[in-house]
Motif scaffolding. Structure first.
Motif, PDB file in Angstrom:
ATOM      1  N   ALA A 123       0.831  -1.209   0.000  1.00 50.18           N
ATOM      2  CA  ALA A 123       0.000   0.000   0.000  1.00 50.18           C
ATOM      3  C   ALA A 123       0.865   1.258   0.000  1.00 50.18           C
ATOM      4  CB  ALA A 123      -0.931  -0.005   1.213  1.00 50.18           C
ATOM      5  N   ALA A 124       1.967   1.227   0.762  1.00 54.85           N
ATOM      6  CA  ALA A 124       2.875   2.378   0.793  1.00 54.85           C
ATOM      7  C   ALA A 124       3.509   2.597  -0.572  1.00 54.85           C
ATOM      8  CB  ALA A 124       3.955   2.157   1.853  1.00 54.85           C
ATOM      9  N   LEU A 125       3.888   1.507  -1.252  1.00 56.51           N
ATOM     10  CA  LEU A 125       4.461   1.627  -2.595  1.00 56.51           C
ATOM     11  C   LEU A 125       3.435   2.150  -3.586  1.00 56.51           C
ATOM     12  CD1 LEU A 125       6.574  -1.661  -2.858  1.00 56.51           C
ATOM     13  CD2 LEU A 125       7.415   0.665  -2.493  1.00 56.51           C
ATOM     14  N   PHE A 126       2.175   1.748  -3.426  1.00 55.36           N
ATOM     15  CA  PHE A 126       1.108   2.238  -4.304  1.00 55.36           C
ATOM     16  C   PHE A 126       1.029   3.762  -4.256  1.00 55.36           C
ATOM     17  CE2 PHE A 126      -3.328   3.646  -4.718  1.00 55.36           C
ATOM     18  CZ  PHE A 126      -3.637   3.172  -5.980  1.00 55.36           C
ATOM     19  N   PHE A 127       1.127   4.320  -3.057  1.00 55.54           N
ATOM     20  CA  PHE A 127       1.118   5.776  -2.930  1.00 55.54           C
ATOM     21  C   PHE A 127       2.384   6.383  -3.525  1.00 55.54           C
ATOM     22  CE2 PHE A 127      -2.047   4.923   0.412  1.00 55.54           C
ATOM     23  CZ  PHE A 127      -2.995   5.874   0.076  1.00 55.54           C
ATOM     24  N   GLY A 128       3.505   5.665  -3.400  1.00 56.90           N
ATOM     25  CA  GLY A 128       4.763   6.186  -3.922  1.00 56.90           C
ATOM     26  C   GLY A 128       4.723   6.445  -5.412  1.00 56.90           C
ATOM     27  N   ASP A 129       4.205   5.483  -6.171  1.00 52.51           N
ATOM     28  CA  ASP A 129       4.084   5.690  -7.611  1.00 52.51           C
ATOM     29  C   ASP A 129       2.840   6.496  -7.959  1.00 52.51           C
ATOM     30  OD1 ASP A 129       6.214   4.960  -9.103  1.00 52.51           O
ATOM     31  OD2 ASP A 129       5.488   2.977  -9.659  1.00 52.51           O
ATOM     32  N   GLY A 130       1.837   6.443  -7.047  1.00 50.13           N
ATOM     33  CA  GLY A 130       0.593   7.156  -7.322  1.00 50.13           C
ATOM     34  C   GLY A 130       0.770   8.651  -7.480  1.00 50.13           C
ATOM     35  N   VAL A 131       1.699   9.232  -6.732  1.00 44.38           N
ATOM     36  CA  VAL A 131       1.892  10.675  -6.847  1.00 44.38           C
ATOM     37  C   VAL A 131       2.609  11.047  -8.141  1.00 44.38           C
ATOM     38  CG1 VAL A 131       1.835  11.104  -4.371  1.00 44.38           C
ATOM     39  CG2 VAL A 131       4.008  10.541  -5.460  1.00 44.38           C
ATOM     40  N   TRP A 437      14.588   6.523  -6.934  1.00 43.13           N
ATOM     41  CA  TRP A 437      14.699   6.635  -5.478  1.00 43.13           C
ATOM     42  C   TRP A 437      13.503   7.373  -4.880  1.00 43.13           C
ATOM     43  CZ3 TRP A 437      14.420  11.500  -3.566  1.00 43.13           C
ATOM     44  CH2 TRP A 437      14.701  12.550  -4.460  1.00 43.13           C
ATOM     45  N   PHE A 438      12.884   8.276  -5.656  1.00 35.24           N
ATOM     46  CA  PHE A 438      11.829   9.111  -5.076  1.00 35.24           C
ATOM     47  C   PHE A 438      10.602   8.300  -4.653  1.00 35.24           C
ATOM     48  CE2 PHE A 438       7.936  11.562  -5.418  1.00 35.24           C
ATOM     49  CZ  PHE A 438       8.181  12.561  -4.487  1.00 35.24           C
ATOM     50  N   PRO A 439       9.950   7.550  -5.581  1.00 35.19           N
ATOM     51  CA  PRO A 439       8.786   6.784  -5.118  1.00 35.19           C
ATOM     52  C   PRO A 439       9.154   5.736  -4.083  1.00 35.19           C
ATOM     53  CG  PRO A 439       9.405   6.128  -7.343  1.00 35.19           C
ATOM     54  CD  PRO A 439      10.198   7.354  -7.019  1.00 35.19           C
ATOM     55  N   LEU A 440      10.380   5.201  -4.184  1.00 31.45           N
ATOM     56  CA  LEU A 440      10.821   4.222  -3.194  1.00 31.45           C
ATOM     57  C   LEU A 440      10.956   4.882  -1.822  1.00 31.45           C
ATOM     58  CD1 LEU A 440      11.467   1.232  -3.314  1.00 31.45           C
ATOM     59  CD2 LEU A 440      13.882   1.812  -3.567  1.00 31.45           C
ATOM     60  N   ALA A 441      11.514   6.092  -1.819  1.00 27.27           N
ATOM     61  CA  ALA A 441      11.649   6.828  -0.553  1.00 27.27           C
ATOM     62  C   ALA A 441      10.283   7.167   0.029  1.00 27.27           C
ATOM     63  CB  ALA A 441      12.465   8.102  -0.778  1.00 27.27           C
ATOM     64  N   VAL A 442       9.349   7.597  -0.839  1.00 32.37           N
ATOM     65  CA  VAL A 442       7.994   7.889  -0.370  1.00 32.37           C
ATOM     66  C   VAL A 442       7.369   6.639   0.226  1.00 32.37           C
ATOM     67  CG1 VAL A 442       5.660   8.512  -1.113  1.00 32.37           C
ATOM     68  CG2 VAL A 442       7.619   9.802  -1.965  1.00 32.37           C
ATOM     69  N   GLY A 443       7.556   5.498  -0.461  1.00 32.70           N
ATOM     70  CA  GLY A 443       7.000   4.245   0.038  1.00 32.70           C
ATOM     71  C   GLY A 443       7.571   3.854   1.386  1.00 32.70           C
ATOM     72  N   ILE A 444       8.893   4.006   1.546  1.00 38.19           N
ATOM     73  CA  ILE A 444       9.536   3.641   2.810  1.00 38.19           C
ATOM     74  C   ILE A 444       9.066   4.557   3.949  1.00 38.19           C
ATOM     75  CG2 ILE A 444      11.751   3.585   4.020  1.00 38.19           C
ATOM     76  CD1 ILE A 444      12.993   2.628   1.364  1.00 38.19           C
ATOM     77  N   VAL A 445       8.952   5.856   3.660  1.00 41.87           N
ATOM     78  CA  VAL A 445       8.474   6.803   4.679  1.00 41.87           C
ATOM     79  C   VAL A 445       7.047   6.455   5.097  1.00 41.87           C
ATOM     80  CG1 VAL A 445       7.810   9.199   5.095  1.00 41.87           C
ATOM     81  CG2 VAL A 445      10.012   8.685   4.040  1.00 41.87           C
ATOM     82  N   LEU A 446       6.184   6.198   4.108  1.00 38.32           N
ATOM     83  CA  LEU A 446       4.798   5.869   4.424  1.00 38.32           C
ATOM     84  C   LEU A 446       4.700   4.543   5.173  1.00 38.32           C
ATOM     85  CD1 LEU A 446       2.942   6.959   1.166  1.00 38.32           C
ATOM     86  CD2 LEU A 446       2.829   8.036   3.407  1.00 38.32           C
ATOM     87  N   PHE A 447       5.522   3.568   4.764  1.00 35.83           N
ATOM     88  CA  PHE A 447       5.531   2.279   5.470  1.00 35.83           C
ATOM     89  C   PHE A 447       5.923   2.481   6.938  1.00 35.83           C
ATOM     90  CE2 PHE A 447       7.971  -1.452   6.919  1.00 35.83           C
ATOM     91  CZ  PHE A 447       6.973  -2.419   6.844  1.00 35.83           C
ATOM     92  N   THR A 448       6.920   3.322   7.174  1.00 37.32           N
ATOM     93  CA  THR A 448       7.341   3.610   8.552  1.00 37.32           C
ATOM     94  C   THR A 448       6.209   4.245   9.358  1.00 37.32           C
ATOM     95  OG1 THR A 448       9.622   3.927   7.801  1.00 37.32           O
ATOM     96  CG2 THR A 448       9.042   4.823   9.957  1.00 37.32           C
ATOM     97  N   LEU A 449       5.495   5.182   8.727  1.00 37.35           N
ATOM     98  CA  LEU A 449       4.375   5.827   9.413  1.00 37.35           C
ATOM     99  C   LEU A 449       3.268   4.822   9.726  1.00 37.35           C
ATOM    100  CD1 LEU A 449       4.122   9.143   7.357  1.00 37.35           C
ATOM    101  CD2 LEU A 449       4.982   8.891   9.682  1.00 37.35           C
ATOM    102  N   LEU A 450       2.942   3.980   8.728  1.00 36.27           N
ATOM    103  CA  LEU A 450       1.870   3.001   8.921  1.00 36.27           C
ATOM    104  C   LEU A 450       2.200   2.012  10.033  1.00 36.27           C
ATOM    105  CD1 LEU A 450       1.046   2.253   5.168  1.00 36.27           C
ATOM    106  CD2 LEU A 450      -0.391   3.500   6.764  1.00 36.27           C
TER     107      LEU A 450
END
Length: 636
Positions: A123-131, A437-450
């Motif tokens: 789900a975090a990766l989905f948001f990463g590419d979604g933006v 790196w950008f969507p991957l970083a977004v995914g990792i940040v969101l995964f950490t938050l979740l």
């Protein structure tokens, strides 16, 4: 409140008075926008300098063959035909699939925990590419101005920002209204794609041979092992497959399948083949085969239509983000947010202002930072490839446990999908330094938050339960010397139905009174979208006008506790007079300290998230004028 999962559910609520034809049109307008605008940039990116390919006969047919079979295997077979069968009571998306997979495993087991980790990371990766989707789609459309009038090049980025701002501003009107407007436009888009494709194919009909998988095999044979990296461009043709599954709850599986099989897929392939035919005829057209394939007199109208279509492409991701957010919220992975329903007919159509405007900020920053669709293409794909890989793993679990009549053919196909998904991940992994790196970083940040929110809630619940008093032993002692009873009903929100709520203890300590009737209320979120009517409410009397009440909601529902309690008398329960009922809740202030559990930085992060989350009372629609909140400080 409690978020314990249960595996009982009922079918979704359907789509009310909306007919099948209307849902098909709406699905075309919302669900397929992302994948439908991929022809704008996919073939152009495949022959960019990043891959160092020459646009000769065999290479063009090889790329087209890869695109065709990617669409057939990944989107048509995997998502539209198979995974959409894995609906969780009508709802789709990786969170719904995760909940379905967890129901096949022992509750609390390591396997269930691992599946939860996979689902949350997906789900975090989905948001990463979604933006990235809105940014690359709208940019690629407006870059057609460079073909029509090169002097307008400097206006591409500002115009893209304005278009995106308008898109995010319209979300509050709802998916249904947006879909009604966008559906006919997208229908026209796909018709034009097909017509342009046929017109160009007639010049070089030999391009039709690309449907033969031999050309894809030949491409890899010719380019040796490093030919696999071209999948980093081919994946652009299938981005949106996950959004199709995620948006299933908005329109239903049947309308989506009809639209894909008979309308969207043929139009897409005709256009890809038409672009290939144009490049075979004139290899220099590879600099922008989509727009160069349009007659000169029609290029400016095509820019307008393409811009409208890419706005719709962004819509598919935005509506998918709303669905995934609500699922994650109800399953206890993110803090509570304000949710607004935008349709009286389709319960799945919602608007989440916080998610909408957060995405808007990130998307606009991407447009300004990267500046072109070619630059953004290097960042695109890594996250969606990871999500597709996780979907395959979860699908295998569901098929093995829940589909005894189908698993003999679904599981072997999962192995085929797995090989393809791994190849896509490897190919896109090569683009990490160039922007991946950008969507991957977004995914990792969101995964950490979740994960921080989920784990923090567990620690908070444990701390609240430490030193807790058992309700069954407390009440008899209390009634030996009962305090003054006052008229009315008191409802105490309790995360654990067996312990005395902190709010009751504080009320006795400070007010020294009991109400005439006292209710200990626990809310549970089920692992299914909608709670079955017969298990919605459970009431048990425990003597002296004390009651335990359990209210259950599905993860796709917006909880309304007062409404659920008002309906309790319909099932023979006690009557709740809204004007004679007072709700008592404990509102915790989290203090982070160095101790076992999470690292202190995660404790502080959870404390910040908890402080800014919408209160449970508002989330459960408890009226403020009937609410008493009592504070408590908790160290984790």
């Amino acid at each position: 409140m409690s978020t314990h999962s249960t595996s009982t559910g009922r079918p979704g609520t359907g789509h009310g008075s909306v007919g099948l034809a209307g849902l098909v049109v709406g699905a075309i307008g919302v669900v397929f926008g992302d994948i439908g605008t991929s022809p704008l940039y996919t073939l152009k990116e495949a022959f960019s300098s990043h891959y160092d390919l020459v646009a000769n006969h065999d290479t063009v047919l090889g790329i087209l063959s890869l695109v065709f079979w990617a669409l057939m295997l990944v989107v048509t077979l995997k998502y539209v035909t198979i995974i959409m069968r894995a609906d969780n009571e009508g709802e789709g998306g990786i969170m719904a699939l995760m909940a379905l997979a967890q129901r096949t495993l022992p509750k609390g087991s390591r396997s269930a925990y691992g599946v939860g980790i996979l689902g949350v990371f997906g789900a975090a990766l989905f948001f990463g590419d979604g933006v990235i989707t809105p940014a690359i789609s709208v940019l690629s459309a407006l870059e057609g101005l460079e073909v029509v009038a090169p002097e307008l090049d400097r206006w591409v980025v500002p115009m893209t920002v304005l278009v995106l701002l308008a898109l995010f501003a319209t979300q509050r009107f709802g998916t249904e209204k947006v879909g009604k407007v966008f559906g006919p436009i997208t229908g026209l888009w796909f018709v034009v794609l097909a017509v342009l494709g046929v017109a160009n194919i007639l010049h070089e009909p030999e391009v039709l041979y690309a449907i033969n998988p031999w050309w894809a095999v030949n491409f890899f044979a010719t380019h040796s092992w490093h030919g696999v990296f071209i999948l980093g461009a081919v994946v652009l043709a299938v981005t949106g497959g996950e959004a199709i599954y995620t948006d299933m709850g908005h329109f239903g599986a049947r309308p989506i399948r009809y639209a894909w099989y008979w309308f969207v897929l043929p139009a897409l392939m005709l256009n890809y083949l038409g672009q290939g035919a144009l490049v075979l005829e004139d290899p220099t057209a590879i600099r922008n085969p989509f727009y160069i394939g349009v007659p000169e007199w029609a290029r400016m109208p095509m820019v307008v239509l393409a811009t409208a279509a890419t706005v719709i492409a962004s819509q598919a991701v935005i509506t998918g983000a709303f669905s995934v957010t609500r699922q994650a919220m109800q399953l206890g992975y993110i803090p509570r947010m304000s949710i607004k329903h935008t349709s009286r007919d389709t319960i799945g159509q919602i608007y989440i202002p916080g998610v909408n405007w957060a995405m808007a900020v990130v998307v606009i920053l991407l447009v300004v930072s990267f500046g072109s669709s070619s630059n953004l293409a290097t960042a695109y794909g890594i996250s969606v490839s990871g999500t597709m890989l996780i979907d395959t793993l979860l699908l295998a679990l569901v098929a093995r446990a829940l589909w005894p009549n189908w698993r003999w053919w679904v599981l072997p196909l999962c192995l085929v999908f797995l090989v393809g998904d791994i190849a896509f991940v490897i190919a896109n992994g090569a683009k990490i330094l160039q922007g991946g790196w950008f969507p991957l970083a977004v995914g990792i940040v969101l995964f950490t938050l979740l994960r921080t929110w989920r784990r923090g809630r567990e620690l908070l619940r444990e701390e609240m339960q430490k030193g807790g008093i058992q309700l069954d032993s407390f009440l008899p002692g209390l009634m030996l010397a009962p305090p003054v009873r006052v008229p009315g009903t008191a409802v105490f929100l309790a995360s654990d139905p067996n312990l005395v709520p902190h709010a009751l203890m504080h009320n006795l300590k400070h007010n020294k009174v009991l109400h005439e009737r006292n209710v200990f209320l626990t809310v549970e979120t089920l692992a299914v979208p909608y709670a079955p009517k017969e298990k919605r409410l459970q009431i048990a009397g425990i003597g002296d006008d004390f009651y335990r009440v359990l209210v259950r909601f599905g993860f796709m529902e917006t909880p309304d506790v007062p409404l659920a309690l008002m309906r309790s008398c319909d099932a023979g329960g006690i009557h709740f007079d809204p004007m004679d009922t007072t709700y008592f809740a404990s509102r915790e202030t989290v203090v982070a300290i160095a101790r076992r559990g999470m690292p202190v930085w995660r404790d502080r992060l959870f404390a910040l998230m908890h402080r800014n989350a919408a209160p449970a009372t508002g989330f459960f629609r408890i009226p403020g004028n009937r609410l008493v909140e009592l504070g408590a400080q908790v160290e984790i």
